[in-house]
Structures are given as C-alpha cells and as structure tokens.
Design an enzyme around this catalytic site. Structure first.
Site, PDB file in Angstrom:
ATOM      1  N   ASP A  12       0.819  -1.216   0.000  1.00  0.00           N
ATOM      2  CA  ASP A  12       0.000   0.000   0.000  1.00  0.00           C
ATOM      3  C   ASP A  12       0.853   1.267   0.000  1.00  0.00           C
ATOM      4  O   ASP A  12       1.999   1.255   0.437  1.00  0.00           O
ATOM      5  CB  ASP A  12      -0.928   0.019   1.221  1.00  0.00           C
ATOM      6  CG  ASP A  12      -0.151  -0.073   2.530  1.00  0.00           C
ATOM      7  OD1 ASP A  12       0.759  -0.923   2.611  1.00  0.00           O
ATOM      8  OD2 ASP A  12      -0.436   0.703   3.457  1.00  0.00           O
ATOM      9  N   GLU A  13       0.237   2.320  -0.490  1.00  0.00           N
ATOM     10  CA  GLU A  13       0.773   3.693  -0.369  1.00  0.00           C
ATOM     11  C   GLU A  13       2.272   3.786  -0.649  1.00  0.00           C
ATOM     12  O   GLU A  13       2.997   4.468   0.079  1.00  0.00           O
ATOM     13  CB  GLU A  13       0.484   4.237   1.043  1.00  0.00           C
ATOM     14  CG  GLU A  13      -0.989   4.286   1.357  1.00  0.00           C
ATOM     15  CD  GLU A  13      -1.282   4.616   2.814  1.00  0.00           C
ATOM     16  OE1 GLU A  13      -2.197   5.411   3.059  1.00  0.00           O
ATOM     17  OE2 GLU A  13      -0.603   4.083   3.722  1.00  0.00           O
TER      18      GLU A  13
HETATM   19  C1  TNX Z   1      -4.058   3.901   5.775  1.00  0.00           C
HETATM   20  S1  TNX Z   1      -5.068   1.196   5.080  1.00  0.00           S
HETATM   21  C2  TNX Z   1      -3.052   2.965   5.831  1.00  0.00           C
HETATM   22  C3  TNX Z   1      -2.303   2.810   7.099  1.00  0.00           C
HETATM   23  C4  TNX Z   1      -2.688   3.816   8.124  1.00  0.00           C
HETATM   24  C5  TNX Z   1      -4.190   4.011   8.127  1.00  0.00           C
HETATM   25  C6  TNX Z   1      -4.662   4.968   9.186  1.00  0.00           C
HETATM   26  C7  TNX Z   1      -3.684   1.101   4.519  1.00  0.00           C
HETATM   27  C8  TNX Z   1      -3.455   0.000   3.627  1.00  0.00           C
HETATM   28  N1  TNX Z   1      -2.779   2.043   4.848  1.00  0.00           N
HETATM   29  O1  TNX Z   1      -0.912   2.883   6.837  1.00  0.00           O
HETATM   30  O2  TNX Z   1      -2.262   3.376   9.369  1.00  0.00           O
HETATM   31  O3  TNX Z   1      -4.591   4.482   6.867  1.00  0.00           O
HETATM   32  O4  TNX Z   1      -6.051   4.991   9.295  1.00  0.00           O
END
Ligand code: TNX
Length: 479
Positions: A298-299
């Site tokens: 992710d991200e």
């Molecule tokens: C998104 S959900 C993220 C996390 C964070 C969260 C906080 C996801 C795959 N990544 O790294 O902790 O939001 O709500």
C-alpha cells in the site's frame, strides 16, 4: 426479522435455527464425549473449561454418550455442512454437535457456550436444532503492532476475544515506517534498531521467533490462522534505518516516530534487497503454518511505477516459491497477479475491482471496517478521515455491493483493521474494537438476507454486557 428471546445471546446469528419443545440443563453428572483425534479432543477440553467458567458444574470426559451428556461428533461424510459448518441439537436428553472436522466442532461449541445463561440461573438451554455455516471463509481482524507494540500476552488475549465470535484470521501488521517487530535470523539490526522505535517516541518492542511461535500456537488452538504482514516496498523506514545496504546511498536514515505515510521505499535494483526480502519471507514461512503471507504493497508513493510493478512481481514469485498464497493491499491490483493472490480492498473500489480476473478479494472498506476511526463525535480516541463508525455503520453493509461485478464467488471474506498510530494501550485497543468488531463477525458469517441492524442491536447489547463482565473495556454504544 426478529430473533426470538431464546436466541438473544447468539452472535453471529446462525443460518438456520428451529426452536423445539423442552430444554436441557447441564447437570452435575454431565460428561463431555469427544472425538478420538487430538484436535477434536482439544475442542472438547476448551468446551469443558468454558462451561466450568460459566456455571459451577464439574464436567468430566466420557467414552460414550449417555443421557444428560454433551457429545461432539466428527462426521467427515456430512459434506452438506461445508468446511466450517456444524449441526447443534439440544434435546432434553442431551446435546450433540456434529461437524465434518474440528473447526466445525469449534464453531458449534462457540454457539453452545453463548447459549448458556450468565445471570446465575441454572445452566438451562432451550431445545433447538441449528444447522449453520459461514457465508465467507475469511473473517478477520488486523492488529497493527508496528506503530505501537502489543506484547505476546496482549495478542493472545486478543485472539481469545475474537475467537468467541467465530472470527478465524488474525492479520498481524508486523512492520512499518515506525517499527520492525519480528526477529529475522541473520539480520539482528532489524530488531535492535527497528524494534526499538514507535510512534511519538513511545516504547518499542518485538517478537522473538519463540514469541511468534507461541502466538501461532495459541491462535491455532482457537482456530485462528495468523496472517503475518511485512509491508513493502513502502512503509519501510524501520528496515531502511536498520540496514544501511537497503539505501541507495548506503546511509541509514534516522528512526521515524511521526504519522505520515508514503516517503520510504525498498529498491529492488540494490544488491542487498532481493536477499533481504527472501530471508524475511522465508523466515515467516518457516514459522507460519497457515497458507498466507501478506506483503503490504500500500501507499508506495516513493516507489517509481515500473519499479513498483517489478517489486510486486518479485515478491509474488518468492511467496509462491514458498508454497504460500500472497495477500496484498488493493494497490497491488495495478500489477498483473496470479489468480491465487488475494487483494485486500480498503479505499478505492475501482482499483480493487481492476484486479486480474480470477483473483479474489478481502473486503476491508475503510468507511465500515476501520477500527481506528472514532465511534462518534464524542469519542476522544479515534481518527476521522474515513468518517465516524458507530455500530450501525459497522453493521449495515454488504460485501457483495461494494465493487461492481464482484459478488460472493470472488470474495474471500471480510476483515477489520486496527491501525495504532494513536492507540497506546491495550485498554484503548479494547475500546476501539468492542463491540463493533462483532458487527464484522456477523457481516462475515451470516447471510445478507438474515441480517438487520434492528435485530442485531439487542444482541450487541447482550454481548456488550458479557464483554464488560469479562473485564473488556468495551465502548458503551448499546444497552
Ligand atoms: C491507511 S489502510 C493505511 C495505514 C494507516 C491508516 C490509518 C492502509 C493500507 N494504509 O498505513 O495506518 O490508513 O487509518
């Protein structure tokens, strides 16, 4: 549909219940008759411990059932019950739980335990027949032990609590920018440096492989499969800070204690990276009996697009080579995937839905399942970005109505993640998870046509009382 008062203590609601005349009282002479295999016998032992904790009876194991006994029967030929299904018959003469395997018996005994009253009255259960099986195979919770660390005893307690509601996956988010929580032989700085930090400069911590084995064992006794996650290629500052060779300039960055995301990346083209990834995943595979390895994905905003694709292709090859099923957050759907890989939807239905045909999805829509969100505007603890999630929002959604074209056959199941940037203590974990995690347990188990929030509200109130009575810091949302 309204659940009759006799079934008020059931959560998740079973698929088929027929109330009959009469009742059964667990008597002082009752035996528990269990299957011969050790796993089935273990289910019997847990049932004995649970019942003795609720009512003051002394139960003994019996060899064959006589009137007044509780019998657990393994019946592999009952294919109609599916993988985790069971039949529970309560009659005045005794109780019988039948299932194809030990997991089904476990689920049946969880239902039986819920049916025993806790108000000090005699342990009497109304006569009934239940035939029950889950809608989805994957019914999970995720605990982020990377942003703040939670220790072995706390994770074991968490397993016991989720298993009461027939949840069967615990996804452990073991690594992130702020912390690395698992021992990897040959890479001691991962825990010495990466294990020592947490959000806000709070105390770190990490699991030795013996700790991890203990968690896995405890989980398997509760029919919970551990799904370990090492988040890559982004969310990796703790690894980069521990191992200089993972950085393009060979210089380790400082530990990170903030809450931002998207600034760190592993680099597949560095000489150390492939060996590092293979060692980490190999170690986890050696210590994880379950079939899944979660690789995050992710991200990864600091990873160039083609680099990201190569990275995901590489880890998928490593995970497959280890004989495991890869799981990743929905961003991996941008890359061609093996049909076996599971994609975890959290934010963008179109991204998750664009995944390679044949792949299946785990549904964790932030708007309904993110346990780090506030319950409501009076909640001092939770976050806000996905909206407030009270029990109605946690309950009222259909996994098959989220991603266009994705129905039950492409859905492995559901999972509620607890991210812990703002969660410091286990009391806070309990406050954020309970009772709303129970809503997810019913979303994952009970067919959509049988579910209504109006009906569930009373049953949630009942469970709230039970959770509080067993010392859980549940949030008072009901009752
Ligand atoms: C998104 S959900 C993220 C996390 C964070 C969260 C906080 C996801 C795959 N990544 O790294 O902790 O939001 O709500």
């Amino acid at each position: 549909m309204t659940t009759p008062a006799e079934l008020h203590a059931l959560l998740p609601l079973p698929q088929e219940v027929e109330l009959l005349d009469g009742s059964f009282t667990i008597g002082a002479q009752a035996h528990i008759v269990v299957p011969a295999d050790p796993v089935g016998a273990g289910v019997g032992d847990q049932l004995v411990a649970d019942l003795q904790g609720i009512c003051a009876v002394v139960l003994t194991r019996g060899a064959s059932a006589t009137p007044g006994d509780i019998e657990l029967v393994g019946a592999p030929e009952r294919t109609d019950l599916g993988d985790e299904g069971y039949q529970l018959d309560v009659r005045s003469g005794g109780v019988r739980v039948v299932a194809r395997d030990a997991h089904g018996l476990w689920n049946g005994t969880r239902t039986l335990v819920q049916l025993v009253p806790r108000d000090g009255s005699p342990p009497t259960i109304p006569a009934m027949r239940i035939v029950d099986m889950p809608r989805f195979e994957w019914r999970g919770a995720m605990l982020d032990v990377a942003r703040h660390f939670f220790n072995v005893d706390q994770v074991k307690r968490f397993i016991e609590l989720i298993a009461r509601y027939k949840l069967n996956r615990l996804h452990l988010h073991l690594t992130d920018d702020q912390g690395w929580r698992i021992e990897v032989p040959g890479w001691p700085t991962l825990t010495a440096v990466g294990g020592d930090s947490a959000v806000g400069g709070d105390m770190g911590g990490w699991f030795s492989l013996r700790d991890y084995d203990e968690i896995v064992m405890h989980a398997s006794r509760h029919f919970v499969t551990i799904v370990p996650e090492v988040d890559m290629p982004g969310h990796t500052n703790a690894a980069l800070a521990s191992v200089p060779a993972l950085n393009p300039d060979g210089v380790a960055p400082p530990s990170y204690h903030g809450k931002n995301v998207g600034f760190s990346s592993l680099h597949l083209d560095l000489p150390a990276t492939r060996g590092f990834v293979a060692d980490v995943l190999g170690t986890l595979a050696d210590h994880t009996p379950g079939p899944y390895l979660h690789v995050g994905g992710d991200e990864a905003h600091a990873t160039e697009r083609t680099q990201y694709a190569s990275f995901i292709e590489y880890v998928q090859q490593v995970v497959t080579g280890l004989g495991r099923t890869m799981v990743g957050w929905e961003e991996i759907a941008n890359v061609p995937l093996s049909e076996r890989t599971l994609v975890q939807h959290w934010l963008h239905p179109d991204v998750a839905g664009g995944s390679t045909p044949g792949t299946r999805l785990i549904m964790s829509p932030a708007r309904h399942t993110y346990l780090d969100m506030r319950h409501d505007e009076h909640d001092l603890l939770g976050r806000r970005w996905a909206g407030d999630i009270d029990i109605d929002t946690a309950y009222e959604w259909d996994p098959a109505a989220l991603v266009p074209g994705v129905c039950d056959d492409r859905i492995a199941g559901v999972e509620a993640p607890l991210w812990t940037e703002k969660v410091h203590t286990f009391r806070q974990v309990e406050h954020l998870c309970f009772p709303r995690l129970l809503c997810l347990a019913e979303v994952g188990w009970t067919n959509q046509s049988l579910r209504s929030f109006d009906d569930a509200r009373g049953r949630l109130a009942h469970q709230y009382q039970r959770l509080v009575a067993s010392g859980v810091n549940a949030a008072k949302r009901v009752g």
